[in-house]
Enzyme design. Structure first.
Site, PDB file in Angstrom:
ATOM      1  N   THR A 126     -35.110  70.796  55.813  1.00 20.01           N
ATOM      2  CA  THR A 126     -33.973  69.100  55.553  1.00 20.01           C
ATOM      3  C   THR A 126     -32.881  70.125  55.406  1.00 20.01           C
ATOM      4  OG1 THR A 126     -34.078  67.905  53.492  1.00 20.01           O
ATOM      5  CG2 THR A 126     -35.443  69.880  54.276  1.00 20.01           C
ATOM      6  N   ASP A 127     -31.895  69.584  55.171  1.00 20.30           N
ATOM      7  CA  ASP A 127     -30.592  70.072  54.677  1.00 20.30           C
ATOM      8  C   ASP A 127     -30.671  70.208  52.962  1.00 20.30           C
ATOM      9  OD1 ASP A 127     -31.207  67.562  53.349  1.00 20.30           O
ATOM     10  OD2 ASP A 127     -28.504  66.790  53.979  1.00 20.30           O
ATOM     11  N   GLU A 128     -32.304  69.844  52.222  1.00 20.81           N
ATOM     12  CA  GLU A 128     -32.143  70.444  51.018  1.00 20.81           C
ATOM     13  C   GLU A 128     -32.530  71.417  50.745  1.00 20.81           C
ATOM     14  OE1 GLU A 128     -34.926  67.017  49.012  1.00 20.81           O
ATOM     15  OE2 GLU A 128     -33.812  64.813  50.169  1.00 20.81           O
ATOM     16  N   TYR A 151     -40.243  69.668  45.817  1.00 24.25           N
ATOM     17  CA  TYR A 151     -40.772  69.653  47.528  1.00 24.25           C
ATOM     18  C   TYR A 151     -39.415  70.353  48.320  1.00 24.25           C
ATOM     19  CZ  TYR A 151     -38.458  67.194  52.209  1.00 24.25           C
ATOM     20  OH  TYR A 151     -38.216  67.020  53.043  1.00 24.25           O
ATOM     21  N   LYS A 155     -39.660  73.503  51.329  1.00 25.11           N
ATOM     22  CA  LYS A 155     -39.305  73.430  52.891  1.00 25.11           C
ATOM     23  C   LYS A 155     -38.743  74.708  52.783  1.00 25.11           C
ATOM     24  CE  LYS A 155     -40.064  70.142  55.352  1.00 25.11           C
ATOM     25  NZ  LYS A 155     -40.512  70.312  56.235  1.00 25.11           N
TER      26      LYS A 155
HETATM   27  P1  NAD Z   1     -43.498  60.867  56.337  1.00 28.51           P
HETATM   28  O1  NAD Z   1     -44.230  61.325  54.898  1.00 28.51           O
HETATM   29  O2  NAD Z   1     -43.461  59.429  56.463  1.00 28.51           O
HETATM   30  O3  NAD Z   1     -44.619  61.584  57.266  1.00 28.51           O
HETATM   31  C1  NAD Z   1     -45.696  63.184  56.659  1.00 28.51           C
HETATM   32  C2  NAD Z   1     -46.545  62.869  57.225  1.00 28.51           C
HETATM   33  O4  NAD Z   1     -47.662  64.469  57.627  1.00 28.51           O
HETATM   34  C3  NAD Z   1     -47.189  61.844  57.114  1.00 28.51           C
HETATM   35  O5  NAD Z   1     -48.166  60.946  58.833  1.00 28.51           O
HETATM   36  C4  NAD Z   1     -48.750  62.424  56.367  1.00 28.51           C
HETATM   37  O6  NAD Z   1     -49.603  62.006  56.666  1.00 28.51           O
HETATM   38  C5  NAD Z   1     -48.959  63.274  56.996  1.00 28.51           C
HETATM   39  N1  NAD Z   1     -49.516  64.608  56.842  1.00 28.51           N
HETATM   40  C6  NAD Z   1     -48.745  65.301  55.477  1.00 28.51           C
HETATM   41  N2  NAD Z   1     -49.485  66.193  55.453  1.00 28.51           N
HETATM   42  C7  NAD Z   1     -50.584  66.731  55.919  1.00 28.51           C
HETATM   43  C8  NAD Z   1     -50.782  67.801  56.182  1.00 28.51           C
HETATM   44  N3  NAD Z   1     -51.738  68.968  55.479  1.00 28.51           N
HETATM   45  N4  NAD Z   1     -51.605  68.155  57.746  1.00 28.51           N
HETATM   46  C9  NAD Z   1     -51.623  66.677  58.544  1.00 28.51           C
HETATM   47  N5  NAD Z   1     -51.022  66.228  58.263  1.00 28.51           N
HETATM   48  C10 NAD Z   1     -50.209  65.598  57.599  1.00 28.51           C
HETATM   49  O7  NAD Z   1     -42.618  62.446  56.359  1.00 28.51           O
HETATM   50  P2  NAD Z   1     -40.758  62.011  57.633  1.00 28.51           P
HETATM   51  O8  NAD Z   1     -40.232  61.218  56.224  1.00 28.51           O
HETATM   52  O9  NAD Z   1     -41.315  61.324  58.044  1.00 28.51           O
HETATM   53  O10 NAD Z   1     -40.999  64.043  57.475  1.00 28.51           O
HETATM   54  C11 NAD Z   1     -41.182  64.362  58.963  1.00 28.51           C
HETATM   55  C12 NAD Z   1     -41.189  65.165  58.471  1.00 28.51           C
HETATM   56  O11 NAD Z   1     -39.216  65.655  58.568  1.00 28.51           O
HETATM   57  C13 NAD Z   1     -40.957  66.180  56.965  1.00 28.51           C
HETATM   58  O12 NAD Z   1     -41.256  67.858  58.167  1.00 28.51           O
HETATM   59  C14 NAD Z   1     -39.621  66.344  56.133  1.00 28.51           C
HETATM   60  O13 NAD Z   1     -39.545  67.418  55.584  1.00 28.51           O
HETATM   61  C15 NAD Z   1     -38.433  66.144  57.420  1.00 28.51           C
HETATM   62  N6  NAD Z   1     -37.210  65.542  56.953  1.00 28.51           N
HETATM   63  C16 NAD Z   1     -37.551  64.914  56.450  1.00 28.51           C
HETATM   64  C17 NAD Z   1     -36.049  63.259  56.397  1.00 28.51           C
HETATM   65  C18 NAD Z   1     -36.289  61.987  56.083  1.00 28.51           C
HETATM   66  O14 NAD Z   1     -35.071  61.589  55.904  1.00 28.51           O
HETATM   67  N7  NAD Z   1     -37.093  61.447  55.865  1.00 28.51           N
HETATM   68  C19 NAD Z   1     -34.956  65.109  56.069  1.00 28.51           C
HETATM   69  C20 NAD Z   1     -35.320  65.948  56.393  1.00 28.51           C
HETATM   70  C21 NAD Z   1     -36.864  66.367  56.737  1.00 28.51           C
HETATM   71  O1  TDX Z   2     -35.567  54.505  43.627  1.00 28.21           O
HETATM   72  C1  TDX Z   2     -34.762  55.087  44.150  1.00 28.21           C
HETATM   73  N1  TDX Z   2     -33.370  55.341  43.536  1.00 28.21           N
HETATM   74  C2  TDX Z   2     -32.447  56.276  43.880  1.00 28.21           C
HETATM   75  O2  TDX Z   2     -31.604  55.955  43.330  1.00 28.21           O
HETATM   76  C3  TDX Z   2     -35.398  55.907  45.344  1.00 28.21           C
HETATM   77  C4  TDX Z   2     -36.644  56.392  46.011  1.00 28.21           C
HETATM   78  C5  TDX Z   2     -33.907  56.669  45.462  1.00 28.21           C
HETATM   79  N2  TDX Z   2     -32.635  56.980  44.370  1.00 28.21           N
HETATM   80  C6  TDX Z   2     -31.625  57.519  44.931  1.00 28.21           C
HETATM   81  C7  TDX Z   2     -32.313  59.586  44.663  1.00 28.21           C
HETATM   82  C8  TDX Z   2     -31.370  60.282  46.030  1.00 28.21           C
HETATM   83  O3  TDX Z   2     -30.282  60.434  45.777  1.00 28.21           O
HETATM   84  O4  TDX Z   2     -31.408  57.312  46.800  1.00 28.21           O
HETATM   85  C9  TDX Z   2     -30.526  58.749  46.613  1.00 28.21           C
HETATM   86  C10 TDX Z   2     -32.108  58.774  47.877  1.00 28.21           C
HETATM   87  O5  TDX Z   2     -33.359  58.870  47.565  1.00 28.21           O
HETATM   88  P1  TDX Z   2     -34.453  59.516  48.865  1.00 28.21           P
HETATM   89  O6  TDX Z   2     -34.606  58.547  49.814  1.00 28.21           O
HETATM   90  O7  TDX Z   2     -35.763  59.359  47.836  1.00 28.21           O
HETATM   91  O8  TDX Z   2     -33.932  61.081  49.530  1.00 28.21           O
HETATM   92  P2  TDX Z   2     -34.065  61.922  49.128  1.00 28.21           P
HETATM   93  O9  TDX Z   2     -34.349  62.451  47.543  1.00 28.21           O
HETATM   94  O10 TDX Z   2     -32.246  62.906  49.754  1.00 28.21           O
HETATM   95  O11 TDX Z   2     -34.667  62.854  50.435  1.00 28.21           O
HETATM   96  C11 TDX Z   2     -34.999  62.329  51.521  1.00 28.21           C
HETATM   97  O12 TDX Z   2     -33.912  63.493  52.339  1.00 28.21           O
HETATM   98  C12 TDX Z   2     -33.928  64.608  52.846  1.00 28.21           C
HETATM   99  C13 TDX Z   2     -35.633  62.598  52.393  1.00 28.21           C
HETATM  100  O13 TDX Z   2     -37.210  62.065  51.619  1.00 28.21           O
HETATM  101  C14 TDX Z   2     -37.051  63.855  52.767  1.00 28.21           C
HETATM  102  O14 TDX Z   2     -37.901  64.196  53.604  1.00 28.21           O
HETATM  103  C15 TDX Z   2     -35.321  64.840  53.956  1.00 28.21           C
HETATM  104  O15 TDX Z   2     -35.880  65.854  53.479  1.00 28.21           O
END
Ligand code: NAD
Ligand code: TDX
Length: 337
Positions: A126-128, A151, A155
């Site tokens: 992630t970019d985080e 978190y 990562k």
């Molecule tokens: P998500 O929370 O929707 O899904 C995560 C999945 O991983 C779930 O199905 C969960 O059951 C499984 N899981 C968690 N812990 C586990 C374990 N110990 N063993 C096996 N399975 C496990 O997450 P997502 O949004 O689909 O993110 C997927 C990946 O992408 C993550 O690594 C996250 O850090 C990364 N990522 C997400 C975003 C975003 O915006 N959602 C952005 C950048 C990177």
């Molecule tokens: O209720 C809310 N109110 C609010 O203002 C929530 C849930 C979020 N927010 C804000 C926080 C952030 O500035 O919105 C922005 C986005 O929040 P999230 O959806 O929680 O995402 P973020 O914290 O940016 O992280 C996401 O992007 C990078 C994903 O959850 C991560 O898994 C990924 O790595």
């Protein structure tokens, strides 16, 4: 046939990826290892569950014996590690499971990958991990790693571990760092689905702080294509940033969704800020564009409409989710609004 272990394939991004890749190719076999935490949902995979190039295994990536067994049984050659605890707010409420799954779990997979001599290990990141930007500039792959939340620190640790396996053991590791994803099947704890569902339920829309934090959005279907490209052609030991150059302030997104759903702004409620809230993320994807020819196909204006439409049309999917433990989580984080 390429044998790929996809971890976390029942989550938001992993399930979108599996649906996409199995519809596109028949030269791969996918073993989906997922613990089915609150975020894992096999309903996301209904359309491919009987595909002969797919099998699901319920289990934890922390379980080394199980991971070894799967590598041996399915002759695993590639790993795409999506499995992670993925929500920043939950990592603030309690961090242990984040380090278990995201750090220890990744280490188990790396060790197995090393022993079984895999062809490529894709760590989804992630970019985080780059921390927070001021009003100017973009994250490049050269930026320092300065994560701010439990978190993102978990990562970042996983990224550094994966790179150390490349440097020390010559393991074929690649890392993808994505900006914020949105699209179908995203768990409604994240900003976009949470706001859509609250609007549909006539509930308050909790905007953290002043609502001016910026995120850079990428449609999940554009993400899928990048995973495939990096798995195929990504240079080992390299990091690729991936985003669609779509910066938005949180409050702009909330207002846009209200507008799409034809509701006024009276539901918006500014609430206490997230502790340690990163101000701005914005990603420079020129490396993957220049080296691997990746470009996003989807325009935000259309893809956000499609996403809202998906949630409107798939009420059954999210109603089941929000009727369970989600209520407790929501009350804990936001109070009983
Ligand atoms: P998500 O929370 O929707 O899904 C995560 C999945 O991983 C779930 O199905 C969960 O059951 C499984 N899981 C968690 N812990 C586990 C374990 N110990 N063993 C096996 N399975 C496990 O997450 P997502 O949004 O689909 O993110 C997927 C990946 O992408 C993550 O690594 C996250 O850090 C990364 N990522 C997400 C975003 C975003 O915006 N959602 C952005 C950048 C990177
Ligand atoms: O209720 C809310 N109110 C609010 O203002 C929530 C849930 C979020 N927010 C804000 C926080 C952030 O500035 O919105 C922005 C986005 O929040 P999230 O959806 O929680 O995402 P973020 O914290 O940016 O992280 C996401 O992007 C990078 C994903 O959850 C991560 O898994 C990924 O790595």
């Amino acid at each position: 046939m390429k044998n790929i272990l996809v971890t976390g394939g029942a989550g938001f991004i992993g399930s979108n990826y599996i649906n996409y890749v199995l519809n596109k190719r028949d030269d791969i076999f996918i073993v989906n290892l997922d613990k089915l935490t609150y975020a894992g949902n096999l309903e996301n995979l209904k359309s491919i569950e009987n595909n002969r190039n797919y099998t699901f295994v319920k289990g934890d990536i922390v379980n080394g014996e199980l991971v070894d067994y799967l590598f041996r049984k399915y002759n695993i050659e590639y790993v795409v590690n999506f499995a992670a605890e993925s929500h920043v707010d939950r990592s603030i409420l309690g961090s242990e499971v984040f380090y278990q799954s995201n750090v220890i779990g990744t280490n188990v997979l790396l060790e197995a990958g090393k022993r079984f001599g895999i062809k490529k290990f894709l760590q989804v990141s992630t970019d985080e991990v780059y921390g927070s930007l001021g009003p100017e500039g973009l994250f490049t792959e050269e930026n320092q790693i300065v994560p701010n939340s439990p978190y993102s620190s978990s990562k970042a640790a996983a990224d550094l571990m994966a790179l150390s396996f490349y440097h020390t053991h010559g393991m074929p590791v690649v890392i993808t760092r994505y900006s914020n994803n949105y699209g179908p099947y995203q768990f409604p704890e994240k900003l976009i689905p949470l706001m859509i569902i609250n609007i549909l339920n006539d509930k308050k829309l909790p905007v953290y702080g002043d609502g001016l934090n910026v995120r850079d959005w990428i449609y999940v279907l554009d993400h899928n294509k990048a995973v495939d490209l990096v798995l195929e052609n990504g240079k080992i030991g390299n990091v690729y940033n991936i985003g669609a150059s779509q910066e938005m302030k949180n409050i702009e997104i909330v207002k846009l969704i209200l507008n799409i759903l034809g509701k006024d702004e009276s539901l918006i409620e500014y609430v206490k800020d997230r502790p340690g809230h990163d101000r701005r993320y914005a990603i420079d994807s020129s490396k993957i564009q220049n080296e691997l020819g990746w470009t996003p196909d989807y325009k935000f204006e259309q893809a956000i409409q499609d996403t809202v439409k998906w949630y409107v049309e798939n009420k059954n999917w999210w109603e089941r989710i929000i009727s369970g433990d989600y209520q407790k989580y929501y009350a804990n984080l936001y109070g009983n609004k």
